[in-house]
Design a protein around this motif. Structure first.
Motif, PDB file in Angstrom:
ATOM      1  N   MET A   1       0.838  -1.200   0.000  1.00  9.15           N
ATOM      2  CA  MET A   1       0.000   0.000   0.000  1.00  9.15           C
ATOM      3  C   MET A   1       0.873   1.250   0.000  1.00  9.15           C
ATOM      4  O   MET A   1       0.611   2.207  -0.756  1.00  9.15           O
ATOM      5  N   ILE A   2       1.928   1.257   0.817  1.00  7.95           N
ATOM      6  CA  ILE A   2       2.832   2.408   0.892  1.00  7.95           C
ATOM      7  C   ILE A   2       3.536   2.620  -0.448  1.00  7.95           C
ATOM      8  O   ILE A   2       3.650   3.754  -0.941  1.00  7.95           O
ATOM      9  N   ILE A   3       4.002   1.530  -1.056  1.00  6.93           N
ATOM     10  CA  ILE A   3       4.695   1.614  -2.344  1.00  6.93           C
ATOM     11  C   ILE A   3       3.770   2.189  -3.420  1.00  6.93           C
ATOM     12  O   ILE A   3       4.122   3.118  -4.145  1.00  6.93           O
ATOM     13  N   CYS A   4       2.577   1.615  -3.510  1.00  6.08           N
ATOM     14  CA  CYS A   4       1.629   2.063  -4.537  1.00  6.08           C
ATOM     15  C   CYS A   4       1.206   3.514  -4.327  1.00  6.08           C
ATOM     16  O   CYS A   4       1.095   4.290  -5.276  1.00  6.08           O
ATOM     17  N   ASN A   5       0.976   3.877  -3.079  1.00  6.32           N
ATOM     18  CA  ASN A   5       0.564   5.251  -2.776  1.00  6.32           C
ATOM     19  C   ASN A   5       1.658   6.246  -3.135  1.00  6.32           C
ATOM     20  O   ASN A   5       1.390   7.322  -3.682  1.00  6.32           O
ATOM     21  N   TYR A   6       2.912   5.895  -2.860  1.00  5.89           N
ATOM     22  CA  TYR A   6       4.033   6.785  -3.138  1.00  5.89           C
ATOM     23  C   TYR A   6       4.225   6.986  -4.640  1.00  5.89           C
ATOM     24  O   TYR A   6       4.600   8.074  -5.093  1.00  5.89           O
ATOM     25  N   LEU A   7       3.965   5.930  -5.416  1.00  7.22           N
ATOM     26  CA  LEU A   7       4.262   5.960  -6.846  1.00  7.22           C
ATOM     27  C   LEU A   7       3.058   6.345  -7.719  1.00  7.22           C
ATOM     28  O   LEU A   7       3.021   6.019  -8.898  1.00  7.22           O
ATOM     29  N   ARG A   8       2.088   7.004  -7.133  1.00  2.17           N
ATOM     30  CA  ARG A   8       0.983   7.529  -7.935  1.00  2.17           C
ATOM     31  C   ARG A   8       0.594   8.910  -7.431  1.00  2.17           C
ATOM     32  O   ARG A   8       0.898   9.297  -6.299  1.00  2.17           O
ATOM     33  N   ASN A   9      -0.093   9.635  -8.272  1.00  2.00           N
ATOM     34  CA  ASN A   9      -0.516  10.994  -7.946  1.00  2.00           C
ATOM     35  C   ASN A   9      -2.004  10.987  -7.621  1.00  2.00           C
ATOM     36  O   ASN A   9      -2.837  10.749  -8.488  1.00  2.00           O
TER      37      ASN A   9
ATOM     38  N   PHE B   1     -11.366   8.731 -10.209  1.00  2.00           N
ATOM     39  CA  PHE B   1     -10.674   7.505 -10.602  1.00  2.00           C
ATOM     40  C   PHE B   1      -9.640   7.845 -11.674  1.00  2.00           C
ATOM     41  O   PHE B   1      -9.945   8.477 -12.675  1.00  2.00           O
ATOM     42  N   ASN B   2      -8.382   7.453 -11.445  1.00  2.00           N
ATOM     43  CA  ASN B   2      -7.345   7.779 -12.407  1.00  2.00           C
ATOM     44  C   ASN B   2      -6.693   6.507 -12.958  1.00  2.00           C
ATOM     45  O   ASN B   2      -6.810   5.420 -12.396  1.00  2.00           O
ATOM     46  N   LYS B   3      -5.995   6.690 -14.062  1.00  2.00           N
ATOM     47  CA  LYS B   3      -5.394   5.578 -14.781  1.00  2.00           C
ATOM     48  C   LYS B   3      -4.364   4.846 -13.916  1.00  2.00           C
ATOM     49  O   LYS B   3      -4.278   3.625 -13.922  1.00  2.00           O
ATOM     50  N   GLU B   4      -3.553   5.623 -13.169  1.00  2.87           N
ATOM     51  CA  GLU B   4      -2.526   5.015 -12.313  1.00  2.87           C
ATOM     52  C   GLU B   4      -3.135   4.037 -11.308  1.00  2.87           C
ATOM     53  O   GLU B   4      -2.691   2.899 -11.178  1.00  2.87           O
ATOM     54  N   PHE B   5      -4.143   4.532 -10.601  1.00  2.55           N
ATOM     55  CA  PHE B   5      -4.787   3.688  -9.587  1.00  2.55           C
ATOM     56  C   PHE B   5      -5.381   2.438 -10.223  1.00  2.55           C
ATOM     57  O   PHE B   5      -5.269   1.338  -9.677  1.00  2.55           O
ATOM     58  N   GLY B   6      -6.010   2.596 -11.362  1.00  4.99           N
ATOM     59  CA  GLY B   6      -6.618   1.451 -12.039  1.00  4.99           C
ATOM     60  C   GLY B   6      -5.595   0.398 -12.424  1.00  4.99           C
ATOM     61  O   GLY B   6      -5.809  -0.803 -12.207  1.00  4.99           O
ATOM     62  N   LEU B   7      -4.467   0.845 -12.980  1.00  9.51           N
ATOM     63  CA  LEU B   7      -3.414  -0.097 -13.375  1.00  9.51           C
ATOM     64  C   LEU B   7      -2.775  -0.753 -12.151  1.00  9.51           C
ATOM     65  O   LEU B   7      -2.476  -1.948 -12.159  1.00  9.51           O
ATOM     66  N   GLN B   8      -2.565   0.023 -11.105  1.00 10.01           N
ATOM     67  CA  GLN B   8      -2.007  -0.536  -9.870  1.00 10.01           C
ATOM     68  C   GLN B   8      -2.942  -1.582  -9.266  1.00 10.01           C
ATOM     69  O   GLN B   8      -2.497  -2.646  -8.830  1.00 10.01           O
ATOM     70  N   ALA B   9      -4.240  -1.251  -9.247  1.00  8.43           N
ATOM     71  CA  ALA B   9      -5.225  -2.177  -8.686  1.00  8.43           C
ATOM     72  C   ALA B   9      -5.292  -3.463  -9.502  1.00  8.43           C
ATOM     73  O   ALA B   9      -5.354  -4.573  -8.943  1.00  8.43           O
ATOM     74  N   LEU B  10      -5.253  -3.336 -10.827  1.00  6.31           N
ATOM     75  CA  LEU B  10      -5.300  -4.511 -11.700  1.00  6.31           C
ATOM     76  C   LEU B  10      -4.065  -5.381 -11.501  1.00  6.31           C
ATOM     77  O   LEU B  10      -4.175  -6.612 -11.383  1.00  6.31           O
TER      78      LEU B  10
ATOM     79  N   GLY C   1       4.071   4.120 -12.983  1.00 10.63           N
ATOM     80  CA  GLY C   1       4.095   5.515 -12.563  1.00 10.63           C
ATOM     81  C   GLY C   1       4.788   6.406 -13.576  1.00 10.63           C
ATOM     82  O   GLY C   1       4.344   7.523 -13.839  1.00 10.63           O
ATOM     83  N   ILE C   2       5.873   5.920 -14.160  1.00 12.64           N
ATOM     84  CA  ILE C   2       6.623   6.710 -15.140  1.00 12.64           C
ATOM     85  C   ILE C   2       5.808   6.910 -16.413  1.00 12.64           C
ATOM     86  O   ILE C   2       5.740   8.016 -16.967  1.00 12.64           O
ATOM     87  N   ILE C   3       5.169   5.840 -16.867  1.00 14.15           N
ATOM     88  CA  ILE C   3       4.416   5.902 -18.122  1.00 14.15           C
ATOM     89  C   ILE C   3       3.162   6.777 -17.989  1.00 14.15           C
ATOM     90  O   ILE C   3       2.827   7.551 -18.888  1.00 14.15           O
ATOM     91  N   THR C   4       2.477   6.658 -16.845  1.00 15.65           N
ATOM     92  CA  THR C   4       1.218   7.399 -16.678  1.00 15.65           C
ATOM     93  C   THR C   4       1.420   8.804 -16.134  1.00 15.65           C
ATOM     94  O   THR C   4       0.510   9.616 -16.193  1.00 15.65           O
TER      95      THR C   4
END
Length: 429
Positions: free
Chosen positions: A47-55, A61-70, A419-422
Protein backbone atom coordinates in the motif's frame (compact mmCIF):
# COMPACT_ATOMS: atom_id res chain seq x y z
CA UNK A 1 7.15 -24.53 16.43
CA UNK A 2 8.70 -27.34 18.44
CA UNK A 3 11.45 -25.04 19.72
CA UNK A 4 8.84 -22.52 20.88
CA UNK A 5 6.77 -25.23 22.58
CA UNK A 6 9.81 -26.75 24.32
CA UNK A 7 11.69 -23.47 24.96
CA UNK A 8 14.85 -25.17 23.71
CA UNK A 9 16.27 -22.82 21.08
CA UNK A 10 19.13 -23.29 18.62
CA UNK A 11 20.58 -20.90 16.06
CA UNK A 12 20.30 -23.23 13.05
CA UNK A 13 17.02 -21.44 12.42
CA UNK A 14 17.50 -17.67 13.02
CA UNK A 15 16.18 -17.05 16.51
CA UNK A 16 14.85 -13.59 15.63
CA UNK A 17 12.30 -15.21 13.33
CA UNK A 18 11.46 -17.79 15.99
CA UNK A 19 11.03 -14.91 18.45
CA UNK A 20 8.56 -13.13 16.14
CA UNK A 21 6.50 -16.29 15.76
CA UNK A 22 6.63 -16.80 19.54
CA UNK A 23 5.20 -13.32 20.10
CA UNK A 24 2.39 -14.06 17.64
CA UNK A 25 1.57 -17.32 19.43
CA UNK A 26 1.51 -15.55 22.80
CA UNK A 27 -1.06 -13.10 21.45
CA UNK A 28 -3.12 -15.90 19.90
CA UNK A 29 -1.98 -19.53 20.30
CA UNK A 30 -2.57 -20.60 16.73
CA UNK A 31 -0.33 -20.45 13.65
CA UNK A 32 -2.98 -18.31 11.96
CA UNK A 33 -1.59 -15.42 14.00
CA UNK A 34 1.73 -15.69 12.14
CA UNK A 35 -0.03 -15.83 8.77
CA UNK A 36 -2.15 -12.79 9.65
CA UNK A 37 0.98 -10.85 10.65
CA UNK A 38 2.68 -11.66 7.36
CA UNK A 39 -0.39 -10.70 5.32
CA UNK A 40 -0.65 -7.39 7.20
CA UNK A 41 3.07 -6.67 6.74
CA UNK A 42 3.01 -7.21 2.98
CA UNK A 43 -0.31 -5.42 2.52
CA UNK A 44 1.03 -2.40 4.40
CA UNK A 45 4.31 -2.34 2.45
CA UNK A 46 2.52 -2.71 -0.88
CA UNK A 47 0.00 0.00 0.00
CA UNK A 48 2.83 2.41 0.89
CA UNK A 49 4.69 1.61 -2.34
CA UNK A 50 1.63 2.06 -4.54
CA UNK A 51 0.56 5.25 -2.78
CA UNK A 52 4.03 6.78 -3.14
CA UNK A 53 4.26 5.96 -6.85
CA UNK A 54 0.98 7.53 -7.94
CA UNK A 55 -0.52 10.99 -7.95
CA UNK A 56 -3.70 11.21 -5.91
CA UNK A 57 -4.18 14.94 -6.49
CA UNK A 58 -7.11 14.11 -8.75
CA UNK A 59 -9.74 12.60 -6.46
CA UNK A 60 -11.53 11.00 -9.41
CA UNK A 61 -10.67 7.51 -10.60
CA UNK A 62 -7.34 7.78 -12.41
CA UNK A 63 -5.39 5.58 -14.78
CA UNK A 64 -2.53 5.02 -12.31
CA UNK A 65 -4.79 3.69 -9.59
CA UNK A 66 -6.62 1.45 -12.04
CA UNK A 67 -3.41 -0.10 -13.38
CA UNK A 68 -2.01 -0.54 -9.87
CA UNK A 69 -5.23 -2.18 -8.69
CA UNK A 70 -5.30 -4.51 -11.70
CA UNK A 71 -1.66 -5.52 -11.25
CA UNK A 72 -2.18 -6.05 -7.51
CA UNK A 73 -5.13 -8.32 -8.26
CA UNK A 74 -3.02 -10.32 -10.73
CA UNK A 75 -0.13 -10.94 -8.32
CA UNK A 76 -2.56 -11.84 -5.52
CA UNK A 77 -3.91 -14.64 -7.71
CA UNK A 78 -0.47 -16.16 -8.28
CA UNK A 79 -0.32 -19.12 -5.84
CA UNK A 80 3.32 -18.70 -4.80
CA UNK A 81 2.51 -15.31 -3.25
CA UNK A 82 -0.51 -16.65 -1.38
CA UNK A 83 1.31 -19.80 -0.21
CA UNK A 84 4.34 -17.91 1.09
CA UNK A 85 2.15 -15.35 2.85
CA UNK A 86 0.69 -18.08 5.10
CA UNK A 87 3.83 -20.25 5.41
CA UNK A 88 5.86 -20.29 8.62
CA UNK A 89 9.20 -20.04 6.79
CA UNK A 90 11.71 -17.32 7.67
CA UNK A 91 12.05 -16.33 4.02
CA UNK A 92 8.61 -14.67 3.90
CA UNK A 93 9.32 -11.82 6.30
CA UNK A 94 12.92 -11.63 5.07
CA UNK A 95 11.66 -11.04 1.53
CA UNK A 96 9.02 -8.53 2.58
CA UNK A 97 11.48 -6.42 4.57
CA UNK A 98 14.13 -6.64 1.84
CA UNK A 99 11.53 -5.24 -0.58
CA UNK A 100 10.72 -2.43 1.83
CA UNK A 101 14.40 -1.53 2.30
CA UNK A 102 14.80 -1.28 -1.48
CA UNK A 103 11.75 0.99 -1.61
CA UNK A 104 13.11 3.21 1.17
CA UNK A 105 16.42 3.47 -0.69
CA UNK A 106 14.43 4.71 -3.69
CA UNK A 107 12.73 7.32 -1.51
CA UNK A 108 16.10 8.44 -0.13
CA UNK A 109 17.46 8.79 -3.67
CA UNK A 110 14.38 10.78 -4.72
CA UNK A 111 15.05 13.17 -1.85
CA UNK A 112 18.78 13.41 -2.68
CA UNK A 113 19.64 12.19 0.81
CA UNK A 114 17.60 14.91 2.53
CA UNK A 115 15.66 12.58 4.83
CA UNK A 116 14.50 12.96 8.41
CA UNK A 117 15.92 11.19 11.44
CA UNK A 118 12.74 9.11 11.73
CA UNK A 119 13.27 7.92 8.15
CA UNK A 120 16.86 6.89 8.98
CA UNK A 121 15.58 5.16 12.11
CA UNK A 122 13.06 3.07 10.14
CA UNK A 123 15.54 2.27 7.36
CA UNK A 124 18.18 1.14 9.86
CA UNK A 125 15.70 -0.96 11.81
CA UNK A 126 14.51 -2.72 8.66
CA UNK A 127 18.08 -3.42 7.55
CA UNK A 128 18.71 -4.96 10.97
CA UNK A 129 15.60 -7.12 10.48
CA UNK A 130 16.90 -8.33 7.11
CA UNK A 131 20.29 -9.08 8.69
CA UNK A 132 18.78 -11.18 11.48
CA UNK A 133 15.89 -12.95 9.76
CA UNK A 134 18.04 -15.29 7.67
CA UNK A 135 21.53 -16.67 8.16
CA UNK A 136 22.86 -15.13 4.94
CA UNK A 137 21.12 -11.84 5.72
CA UNK A 138 24.01 -10.52 7.81
CA UNK A 139 26.48 -10.88 4.93
CA UNK A 140 24.06 -9.23 2.51
CA UNK A 141 23.41 -6.26 4.80
CA UNK A 142 27.08 -5.72 5.70
CA UNK A 143 28.03 -5.62 2.02
CA UNK A 144 25.11 -3.35 1.21
CA UNK A 145 25.84 -1.05 4.14
CA UNK A 146 29.42 -0.53 2.94
CA UNK A 147 28.21 0.33 -0.57
CA UNK A 148 25.39 2.54 0.71
CA UNK A 149 27.73 4.56 2.93
CA UNK A 150 30.24 4.93 0.08
CA UNK A 151 27.44 6.13 -2.23
CA UNK A 152 26.15 8.67 0.32
CA UNK A 153 29.63 10.06 0.96
CA UNK A 154 30.55 10.29 -2.74
CA UNK A 155 27.20 11.40 -4.13
CA UNK A 156 25.83 13.62 -1.36
CA UNK A 157 28.93 14.35 0.75
CA UNK A 158 26.66 13.77 3.75
CA UNK A 159 28.81 12.35 6.56
CA UNK A 160 26.05 12.78 9.15
CA UNK A 161 23.59 10.65 7.17
CA UNK A 162 26.19 7.95 6.50
CA UNK A 163 27.24 7.81 10.16
CA UNK A 164 23.63 7.75 11.37
CA UNK A 165 22.66 4.82 9.12
CA UNK A 166 25.74 2.79 10.08
CA UNK A 167 25.54 3.43 13.83
CA UNK A 168 21.79 2.82 14.08
CA UNK A 169 21.87 -0.34 11.94
CA UNK A 170 24.71 -1.80 14.01
CA UNK A 171 22.92 -0.81 17.23
CA UNK A 172 19.68 -2.53 16.15
CA UNK A 173 21.55 -5.65 15.05
CA UNK A 174 23.25 -5.84 18.46
CA UNK A 175 19.97 -5.28 20.30
CA UNK A 176 18.32 -8.10 18.36
CA UNK A 177 21.34 -10.33 19.08
CA UNK A 178 20.80 -9.81 22.80
CA UNK A 179 17.64 -11.92 22.42
CA UNK A 180 19.85 -14.96 21.78
CA UNK A 181 21.51 -14.47 25.17
CA UNK A 182 18.27 -13.73 26.98
CA UNK A 183 16.60 -16.91 25.71
CA UNK A 184 19.64 -19.18 26.02
CA UNK A 185 19.95 -19.93 22.30
CA UNK A 186 22.61 -22.60 21.78
CA UNK A 187 24.81 -23.27 18.76
CA UNK A 188 23.56 -26.02 16.48
CA UNK A 189 26.03 -28.75 15.54
CA UNK A 190 25.26 -28.13 11.85
CA UNK A 191 27.61 -25.79 10.02
CA UNK A 192 26.58 -24.08 6.77
CA UNK A 193 30.22 -23.59 5.78
CA UNK A 194 30.91 -27.29 6.41
CA UNK A 195 27.98 -28.24 4.18
CA UNK A 196 29.28 -26.09 1.32
CA UNK A 197 32.92 -27.11 1.67
CA UNK A 198 32.15 -30.83 1.98
CA UNK A 199 29.91 -30.73 -1.10
CA UNK A 200 32.55 -28.84 -3.07
CA UNK A 201 35.36 -31.23 -2.07
CA UNK A 202 33.15 -34.22 -2.86
CA UNK A 203 32.73 -32.82 -6.36
CA UNK A 204 36.47 -32.22 -6.70
CA UNK A 205 37.18 -35.74 -5.43
CA UNK A 206 34.99 -37.18 -8.20
CA UNK A 207 36.05 -34.89 -11.04
CA UNK A 208 39.58 -33.61 -10.43
CA UNK A 209 42.98 -35.16 -9.91
CA UNK A 210 43.55 -34.99 -6.15
CA UNK A 211 46.95 -35.92 -4.70
CA UNK A 212 47.18 -38.55 -1.97
CA UNK A 213 47.86 -36.09 0.85
CA UNK A 214 44.76 -34.06 0.02
CA UNK A 215 42.71 -37.23 -0.43
CA UNK A 216 43.71 -38.24 3.07
CA UNK A 217 42.52 -34.89 4.45
CA UNK A 218 39.16 -35.27 2.69
CA UNK A 219 38.88 -38.84 3.93
CA UNK A 220 39.57 -37.69 7.49
CA UNK A 221 36.12 -36.10 7.76
CA UNK A 222 34.09 -37.74 4.94
CA UNK A 223 33.78 -41.46 4.23
CA UNK A 224 35.21 -41.50 0.69
CA UNK A 225 33.62 -44.86 -0.10
CA UNK A 226 30.16 -43.26 0.18
CA UNK A 227 30.81 -40.05 -1.75
CA UNK A 228 29.90 -41.27 -5.23
CA UNK A 229 26.66 -42.90 -4.03
CA UNK A 230 25.52 -39.85 -2.07
CA UNK A 231 26.75 -37.00 -4.26
CA UNK A 232 24.13 -34.90 -6.06
CA UNK A 233 25.20 -31.69 -7.77
CA UNK A 234 22.07 -29.71 -6.74
CA UNK A 235 21.62 -31.16 -3.24
CA UNK A 236 24.23 -30.98 -0.47
CA UNK A 237 22.40 -32.71 2.39
CA UNK A 238 23.41 -36.33 1.60
CA UNK A 239 27.12 -35.40 1.62
CA UNK A 240 26.64 -33.16 4.64
CA UNK A 241 25.22 -36.14 6.55
CA UNK A 242 28.48 -38.01 5.96
CA UNK A 243 30.59 -35.41 7.75
CA UNK A 244 32.44 -36.42 10.88
CA UNK A 245 31.78 -33.19 12.79
CA UNK A 246 34.59 -33.70 15.29
CA UNK A 247 37.18 -34.41 12.59
CA UNK A 248 35.97 -31.41 10.60
CA UNK A 249 36.19 -29.10 13.64
CA UNK A 250 39.73 -30.27 14.37
CA UNK A 251 40.92 -29.51 10.81
CA UNK A 252 38.46 -26.79 9.78
CA UNK A 253 40.97 -24.22 8.54
CA UNK A 254 43.00 -26.79 6.56
CA UNK A 255 39.84 -28.23 4.95
CA UNK A 256 38.54 -24.80 3.92
CA UNK A 257 42.00 -23.89 2.60
CA UNK A 258 42.04 -27.09 0.54
CA UNK A 259 38.70 -26.20 -1.10
CA UNK A 260 39.96 -22.69 -1.86
CA UNK A 261 43.24 -23.93 -3.37
CA UNK A 262 41.57 -26.42 -5.73
CA UNK A 263 39.00 -23.76 -6.72
CA UNK A 264 41.75 -21.27 -7.60
CA UNK A 265 43.93 -23.80 -9.42
CA UNK A 266 40.96 -25.19 -11.35
CA UNK A 267 38.95 -22.04 -12.17
CA UNK A 268 37.05 -23.51 -15.13
CA UNK A 269 35.82 -26.50 -13.15
CA UNK A 270 35.06 -24.25 -10.18
CA UNK A 271 32.75 -22.14 -12.37
CA UNK A 272 31.16 -25.30 -13.79
CA UNK A 273 30.53 -26.55 -10.27
CA UNK A 274 29.02 -23.24 -9.11
CA UNK A 275 26.64 -22.88 -12.06
CA UNK A 276 25.60 -26.54 -12.07
CA UNK A 277 25.04 -26.66 -8.30
CA UNK A 278 22.86 -23.53 -8.24
CA UNK A 279 20.97 -23.57 -11.55
CA UNK A 280 17.92 -21.99 -9.96
CA UNK A 281 19.82 -18.70 -9.75
CA UNK A 282 20.25 -18.42 -13.52
CA UNK A 283 18.16 -21.05 -15.36
CA UNK A 284 14.56 -20.10 -16.22
CA UNK A 285 13.36 -23.70 -16.70
CA UNK A 286 13.44 -26.08 -13.74
CA UNK A 287 15.28 -29.24 -14.76
CA UNK A 288 13.92 -32.69 -13.94
CA UNK A 289 17.18 -33.50 -12.14
CA UNK A 290 17.01 -30.47 -9.81
CA UNK A 291 16.59 -31.29 -6.15
CA UNK A 292 14.48 -28.16 -5.84
CA UNK A 293 10.85 -27.18 -5.40
CA UNK A 294 8.80 -24.06 -5.95
CA UNK A 295 6.76 -24.22 -2.74
CA UNK A 296 5.31 -26.85 -0.41
CA UNK A 297 1.60 -27.63 -0.22
CA UNK A 298 -0.36 -29.58 2.38
CA UNK A 299 -0.62 -32.64 0.14
CA UNK A 300 3.16 -32.96 -0.21
CA UNK A 301 4.62 -35.90 1.69
CA UNK A 302 7.11 -33.74 3.56
CA UNK A 303 4.22 -32.02 5.30
CA UNK A 304 2.31 -35.18 6.20
CA UNK A 305 5.37 -36.86 7.70
CA UNK A 306 6.91 -33.92 9.53
CA UNK A 307 6.88 -35.34 13.04
CA UNK A 308 7.86 -38.90 12.18
CA UNK A 309 10.57 -37.63 9.81
CA UNK A 310 12.18 -35.31 12.32
CA UNK A 311 11.28 -37.31 15.42
CA UNK A 312 9.84 -34.26 17.17
CA UNK A 313 6.99 -34.95 19.57
CA UNK A 314 4.33 -32.20 19.45
CA UNK A 315 4.29 -30.32 22.76
CA UNK A 316 1.49 -27.82 22.12
CA UNK A 317 -1.57 -27.43 19.94
CA UNK A 318 0.21 -25.09 17.55
CA UNK A 319 3.10 -27.57 17.40
CA UNK A 320 0.79 -30.18 15.85
CA UNK A 321 -0.94 -27.98 13.30
CA UNK A 322 -2.92 -29.53 10.47
CA UNK A 323 -5.02 -28.05 7.68
CA UNK A 324 -8.48 -27.66 9.20
CA UNK A 325 -10.32 -28.00 5.90
CA UNK A 326 -8.10 -30.66 4.36
CA UNK A 327 -9.81 -33.08 1.98
CA UNK A 328 -12.86 -30.84 1.53
CA UNK A 329 -13.82 -30.12 -2.06
CA UNK A 330 -12.88 -26.44 -1.91
CA UNK A 331 -9.54 -27.20 -0.24
CA UNK A 332 -8.69 -29.87 -2.82
CA UNK A 333 -9.63 -27.55 -5.68
CA UNK A 334 -7.40 -24.77 -4.34
CA UNK A 335 -4.59 -27.22 -3.65
CA UNK A 336 -4.79 -28.60 -7.20
CA UNK A 337 -4.88 -25.06 -8.60
CA UNK A 338 -1.72 -24.11 -6.70
CA UNK A 339 0.04 -27.37 -7.60
CA UNK A 340 -0.70 -26.82 -11.28
CA UNK A 341 1.47 -23.70 -11.27
CA UNK A 342 4.64 -25.67 -10.53
CA UNK A 343 3.75 -28.99 -12.15
CA UNK A 344 3.52 -27.30 -15.54
CA UNK A 345 6.98 -26.11 -16.65
CA UNK A 346 5.73 -23.11 -18.58
CA UNK A 347 3.54 -21.94 -15.71
CA UNK A 348 6.39 -22.56 -13.26
CA UNK A 349 8.71 -20.38 -15.33
CA UNK A 350 6.22 -17.56 -15.88
CA UNK A 351 4.87 -17.32 -12.34
CA UNK A 352 7.44 -18.86 -9.95
CA UNK A 353 10.94 -19.05 -11.39
CA UNK A 354 13.28 -16.57 -9.64
CA UNK A 355 15.78 -16.48 -12.52
CA UNK A 356 13.03 -15.48 -14.95
CA UNK A 357 12.03 -12.62 -12.65
CA UNK A 358 15.68 -11.59 -12.25
CA UNK A 359 16.10 -11.26 -16.01
CA UNK A 360 12.72 -9.52 -16.31
CA UNK A 361 13.85 -7.08 -13.62
CA UNK A 362 17.01 -6.31 -15.59
CA UNK A 363 14.82 -5.49 -18.61
CA UNK A 364 12.57 -3.29 -16.48
CA UNK A 365 15.60 -1.53 -14.97
CA UNK A 366 16.85 -0.83 -18.48
CA UNK A 367 13.47 0.51 -19.56
CA UNK A 368 13.21 2.77 -16.51
CA UNK A 369 16.74 4.05 -17.12
CA UNK A 370 15.95 4.87 -20.77
CA UNK A 371 12.80 6.73 -19.74
CA UNK A 372 14.28 8.64 -16.79
CA UNK A 373 17.97 8.88 -17.76
CA UNK A 374 18.74 8.22 -14.10
CA UNK A 375 21.27 5.56 -13.15
CA UNK A 376 20.09 5.62 -9.55
CA UNK A 377 17.42 3.06 -10.39
CA UNK A 378 20.16 0.41 -10.50
CA UNK A 379 21.11 1.22 -6.90
CA UNK A 380 17.50 0.51 -5.88
CA UNK A 381 18.01 -3.11 -7.00
CA UNK A 382 21.49 -3.49 -5.45
CA UNK A 383 20.38 -5.09 -2.18
CA UNK A 384 18.53 -7.86 -3.99
CA UNK A 385 21.45 -8.37 -6.37
CA UNK A 386 23.71 -8.93 -3.37
CA UNK A 387 21.22 -11.46 -2.01
CA UNK A 388 21.28 -13.32 -5.35
CA UNK A 389 25.10 -13.39 -5.36
CA UNK A 390 25.34 -14.63 -1.76
CA UNK A 391 22.77 -17.36 -2.43
CA UNK A 392 24.67 -18.37 -5.57
CA UNK A 393 27.90 -18.72 -3.59
CA UNK A 394 26.31 -20.63 -0.69
CA UNK A 395 24.98 -24.19 -0.54
CA UNK A 396 23.18 -25.61 -3.60
CA UNK A 397 19.76 -23.97 -3.86
CA UNK A 398 16.91 -26.23 -2.85
CA UNK A 399 13.84 -23.98 -2.87
CA UNK A 400 12.49 -20.93 -4.68
CA UNK A 401 11.91 -19.33 -1.29
CA UNK A 402 15.60 -18.40 -1.06
CA UNK A 403 15.17 -16.09 -4.05
CA UNK A 404 11.57 -15.03 -3.47
CA UNK A 405 12.70 -11.36 -3.28
CA UNK A 406 13.34 -11.60 -7.04
CA UNK A 407 9.59 -11.79 -7.61
CA UNK A 408 8.76 -8.98 -5.19
CA UNK A 409 11.38 -6.61 -6.61
CA UNK A 410 10.10 -7.29 -10.12
CA UNK A 411 6.56 -6.41 -9.01
CA UNK A 412 7.94 -3.22 -7.46
CA UNK A 413 9.68 -2.26 -10.72
CA UNK A 414 6.44 -2.81 -12.64
CA UNK A 415 4.68 -0.35 -10.31
CA UNK A 416 7.54 2.11 -10.85
CA UNK A 417 7.21 1.75 -14.62
CA UNK A 418 3.45 2.27 -14.43
CA UNK A 419 4.10 5.52 -12.56
CA UNK A 420 6.62 6.71 -15.14
CA UNK A 421 4.42 5.90 -18.12
CA UNK A 422 1.22 7.40 -16.68
CA UNK A 423 2.91 10.41 -15.04
CA UNK A 424 5.56 11.56 -17.50
CA UNK A 425 5.85 14.94 -15.81
CA UNK A 426 6.39 13.57 -12.33
CA UNK A 427 9.91 12.73 -11.17
CA UNK A 428 9.95 9.04 -10.30
CA UNK A 429 13.72 8.98 -9.78
Amino acid sequence: MNQIASSNFTNWHPFFHTFIEMLCLKLYPDTKSVAILQIIVFSTIWMIICNYLRNDADTKFNKEFGLQALFTLLISLIPINAVFSISLIKDTLFSYFLLFVCFLIKVMLDKKGNVSFSFVLILSLLMAFVAQLRNNGMIVIVLFLVMLVAYILIRYKNKKLALSIVSLTVLFILLISVLNISYGVVDNDKDAVAAKVSHMLADYELNLSIDDKDKALIGSFIDESKIEKNYDITFSDPISHLINRTAYANNKSAIIELAVIYSITNPYHFLQYMFHSSPMVWDIVKGDDWKAFSYVLHTDSSRKNFYSKYDATPLASYDNVTAKNAETNLFNDLDSFAAGFYQNKLADTLFNNPAFYMYLSFILLGAIYLLTKSREVFFVYLLNLLNIIVIFLSTPVQSYRYLYPNLLLCYFLVIMLIGIITMPKKSIL
